[in-house]
Write an enzyme that holds these catalytic residues in place. Sequence first.
Site, short mmCIF file in Angstrom:
data_model
loop_
_atom_site.label_atom_id
_atom_site.label_comp_id
_atom_site.label_asym_id
_atom_site.label_seq_id
_atom_site.Cartn_x
_atom_site.Cartn_y
_atom_site.Cartn_z
N LEU A 98 -18.95 -23.46 44.71
CA LEU A 98 -20.18 -23.01 44.06
C LEU A 98 -20.27 -21.49 43.95
CD1 LEU A 98 -21.86 -21.94 46.68
CD2 LEU A 98 -22.65 -24.30 46.83
N SER A 99 -19.32 -20.76 44.53
CA SER A 99 -19.37 -19.30 44.53
C SER A 99 -18.85 -18.71 43.22
CB SER A 99 -18.52 -18.75 45.69
OG SER A 99 -18.25 -17.37 45.52
#
Length: 224
Positions: free
Chosen positions: A12-13
């Site tokens: 998700l980064s």
Amino acid sequence: MPSTIKLYTAKLSPPGRSVELTAKALGLELEIVPINLFAGDHLKEDFVKLNPQHTIPLIDDNGTIVWESHAIIVYLVTKYGKDDSLYPSDAVTRSKVNAALHFDSGVLFARARFCMESVLYYKSTEVSQEKIDNVYRAYQLLNDTLIDDYIVGNQLTLADLSCIATISSMHIVFPIDGAKHPKLIAWVERLAKLPYYKVTNQEGAEELAQEYRAKLAENRANAQ
């Protein structure tokens, strides 16, 4: 071909995904070491020894440790690029790429983080309109920057691979208005055609948006 480079990251980064996009563009294999930020993996002793700032992404290239996504992608291109297309060597063009990397770090990602971090980690139930407005101002700035097909000229560079990871994540939560920002939405669609884009970036952007919305709903429910 180098020995496999370890990438400590979370899907998700956005910064982590910019590293993965760069590696794909370079044809590099990465060994993904998942870091669960919500579980505090980045604060564990072994990771803090690697990176005292305890941030992701981080790479371990056969003992060479590099953290901060913009530093990592410049390192990868400088060391492993077969040519200088992603990070042109002439001073003028490179300065424009560098400007875009700083814009991503200091404006795009900073404003995305200001909106999302308090919800994801600090139980916030609202995002102020001022923070949201700042996201849309960032869209306008990048839209006005896009005078060619890509951020710097008419070929893909690190500027695009860095900024798209952030913009694509913001776009799902705070949609870009194509009527107001036509050059920006055309650029997003152009980058989305990269053969490795969906798996390497889009899926993670969607995961981040899903996590954000779930946390926001949870925070609001708990506040009642």
